[in-house]
Motif scaffolding. Structure first.
Motif, PDB file in Angstrom:
ATOM      1  N   LYS A  74      62.922  40.704   5.006  1.00 39.77           N
ATOM      2  CA  LYS A  74      62.781  39.914   6.227  1.00 39.77           C
ATOM      3  C   LYS A  74      63.558  40.605   7.337  1.00 39.77           C
ATOM      4  N   VAL A  75      63.119  40.379   8.560  1.00 40.46           N
ATOM      5  CA  VAL A  75      63.867  40.814   9.734  1.00 40.46           C
ATOM      6  C   VAL A  75      64.240  39.549  10.505  1.00 40.46           C
ATOM      7  N   ILE A  76      65.532  39.355  10.675  1.00 39.19           N
ATOM      8  CA  ILE A  76      66.057  38.142  11.284  1.00 39.19           C
ATOM      9  C   ILE A  76      66.779  38.510  12.576  1.00 39.19           C
ATOM     10  N   LEU A  77      66.518  37.752  13.624  1.00 42.39           N
ATOM     11  CA  LEU A  77      67.207  37.935  14.894  1.00 42.39           C
ATOM     12  C   LEU A  77      68.181  36.772  15.075  1.00 42.39           C
ATOM     13  N   LYS A  78      69.440  37.093  15.287  1.00 43.55           N
ATOM     14  CA  LYS A  78      70.490  36.079  15.377  1.00 43.55           C
ATOM     15  C   LYS A  78      71.081  36.036  16.781  1.00 43.55           C
ATOM     16  N   ASP A  79      71.332  34.829  17.260  1.00 42.53           N
ATOM     17  CA  ASP A  79      72.000  34.607  18.550  1.00 42.53           C
ATOM     18  C   ASP A  79      71.291  35.295  19.717  1.00 42.53           C
ATOM     19  N   VAL A  80      69.987  35.075  19.807  1.00 39.26           N
ATOM     20  CA  VAL A  80      69.185  35.642  20.885  1.00 39.26           C
ATOM     21  C   VAL A  80      69.315  34.733  22.107  1.00 39.26           C
ATOM     22  N   ASN A  81      69.653  35.306  23.263  1.00 37.28           N
ATOM     23  CA  ASN A  81      69.784  34.475  24.468  1.00 37.28           C
ATOM     24  C   ASN A  81      68.401  34.031  24.958  1.00 37.28           C
ATOM     25  N   ASP A  82      68.391  33.052  25.845  1.00 36.85           N
ATOM     26  CA  ASP A  82      67.137  32.455  26.309  1.00 36.85           C
ATOM     27  C   ASP A  82      66.231  33.450  27.030  1.00 36.85           C
ATOM     28  N   ASP A  83      66.809  34.357  27.810  1.00 35.68           N
ATOM     29  CA  ASP A  83      65.992  35.336  28.540  1.00 35.68           C
ATOM     30  C   ASP A  83      65.249  36.254  27.577  1.00 35.68           C
ATOM     31  N   ILE A  84      65.941  36.727  26.565  1.00 40.48           N
ATOM     32  CA  ILE A  84      65.311  37.632  25.598  1.00 40.48           C
ATOM     33  C   ILE A  84      64.315  36.859  24.732  1.00 40.48           C
ATOM     34  N   LYS A  85      64.663  35.638  24.373  1.00 42.39           N
ATOM     35  CA  LYS A  85      63.735  34.827  23.587  1.00 42.39           C
ATOM     36  C   LYS A  85      62.442  34.585  24.371  1.00 42.39           C
ATOM     37  N   SER A  86      62.537  34.435  25.681  1.00 38.63           N
ATOM     38  CA  SER A  86      61.326  34.238  26.488  1.00 38.63           C
ATOM     39  C   SER A  86      60.446  35.491  26.473  1.00 38.63           C
ATOM     40  N   VAL A  87      61.051  36.681  26.395  1.00 43.40           N
ATOM     41  CA  VAL A  87      60.273  37.918  26.270  1.00 43.40           C
ATOM     42  C   VAL A  87      59.513  37.913  24.947  1.00 43.40           C
ATOM     43  N   PHE A  88      60.176  37.479  23.878  1.00 42.64           N
ATOM     44  CA  PHE A  88      59.504  37.391  22.577  1.00 42.64           C
ATOM     45  C   PHE A  88      58.366  36.369  22.621  1.00 42.64           C
ATOM     46  N   LYS A  89      58.556  35.273  23.330  1.00 48.81           N
ATOM     47  CA  LYS A  89      57.503  34.259  23.455  1.00 48.81           C
ATOM     48  C   LYS A  89      56.323  34.802  24.246  1.00 48.81           C
ATOM     49  N   MET A  90      56.592  35.455  25.387  1.00 45.38           N
ATOM     50  CA  MET A  90      55.517  35.971  26.248  1.00 45.38           C
ATOM     51  C   MET A  90      54.676  37.028  25.550  1.00 45.38           C
ATOM     52  N   THR A  91      55.308  37.819  24.685  1.00 46.14           N
ATOM     53  CA  THR A  91      54.588  38.894  24.008  1.00 46.14           C
ATOM     54  C   THR A  91      53.939  38.440  22.706  1.00 46.14           C
ATOM     55  N   GLY A  92      54.244  37.220  22.277  1.00 44.67           N
ATOM     56  CA  GLY A  92      53.715  36.726  21.011  1.00 44.67           C
ATOM     57  C   GLY A  92      54.519  37.177  19.810  1.00 44.67           C
ATOM     58  N   PHE A  93      55.609  37.903  20.042  1.00 43.27           N
ATOM     59  CA  PHE A  93      56.445  38.398  18.950  1.00 43.27           C
ATOM     60  C   PHE A  93      57.296  37.293  18.321  1.00 43.27           C
ATOM     61  N   ILE A  94      57.397  36.143  18.990  1.00 41.98           N
ATOM     62  CA  ILE A  94      58.238  35.057  18.517  1.00 41.98           C
ATOM     63  C   ILE A  94      57.802  34.604  17.113  1.00 41.98           C
ATOM     64  N   SER A  95      56.517  34.682  16.812  1.00 42.97           N
ATOM     65  CA  SER A  95      56.035  34.236  15.513  1.00 42.97           C
ATOM     66  C   SER A  95      56.180  35.296  14.417  1.00 42.97           C
ATOM     67  N   LEU A  96      56.492  36.521  14.801  1.00 47.34           N
ATOM     68  CA  LEU A  96      56.604  37.606  13.830  1.00 47.34           C
ATOM     69  C   LEU A  96      57.977  37.684  13.173  1.00 47.34           C
ATOM     70  N   PHE A  97      59.009  37.254  13.887  1.00 52.40           N
ATOM     71  CA  PHE A  97      60.381  37.401  13.426  1.00 52.40           C
ATOM     72  C   PHE A  97      60.965  36.041  13.047  1.00 52.40           C
ATOM     73  N   ASP A  98      61.976  36.067  12.192  1.00 52.79           N
ATOM     74  CA  ASP A  98      62.751  34.877  11.872  1.00 52.79           C
ATOM     75  C   ASP A  98      63.948  34.855  12.822  1.00 52.79           C
ATOM     76  N   PHE A  99      64.310  33.678  13.285  1.00 52.74           N
ATOM     77  CA  PHE A  99      65.433  33.524  14.209  1.00 52.74           C
ATOM     78  C   PHE A  99      66.506  32.637  13.599  1.00 52.74           C
ATOM     79  N   GLU A 100      67.767  32.990  13.835  1.00 54.01           N
ATOM     80  CA  GLU A 100      68.912  32.175  13.409  1.00 54.01           C
ATOM     81  C   GLU A 100      69.723  31.816  14.631  1.00 54.01           C
TER      82      GLU A 100
END
Length: 100
Positions: A74-100
């Motif tokens: 698994k690839v997990i992203l931890k403590d991602v700030n809101d600005d970077i998380k919005s980039v993941f949402k806009m690109t559709g990458f938010i569903s590819l990674f696990d977030f903590e």
């Protein structure tokens, strides 16, 4: 951009500190080479100090994710700030990674 790699709890941890922009991408990709050989261990990106990510940074993370998934990791992203998380949402990458 500073990149630190550690082993912790049978996971490989990559601490990203600074701006992962186009200028830093090649240096970061070289520093993250151990993640391309995770050997079935999960990978944790500590993003608590990551201030910015460009498309070249997303490409690096996606490349690591593809190899990790092929090896059962698994690839997990931890403590991602809101600005970077919005980039993941806009690109559709938010569903590819696990977030903590």
């Amino acid at each position: 951009m500073k990149t630190t790699i550690l082993e912790q709890d049978n996971r490989i941890v990559a601490i990203l500190d600074g701006e992962l922009d186009t200028a830093a991408a090649q240096e970061v990709e070289n520093a993250l080479q151990p993640l391309f050989k995770a050997d079935g261990r999960d990978i944790l990106f500590d993003c608590s100090k990551l201030e910015y990510i460009a498309s070249s940074g997303l490409r690096i993370m996606l490349s690591i994710l593809k190899i990790a998934k092929a090896n059962g990791s698994k690839v997990i992203l931890k403590d991602v700030n809101d600005d970077i998380k919005s980039v993941f949402k806009m690109t559709g990458f938010i569903s590819l990674f696990d977030f903590e």
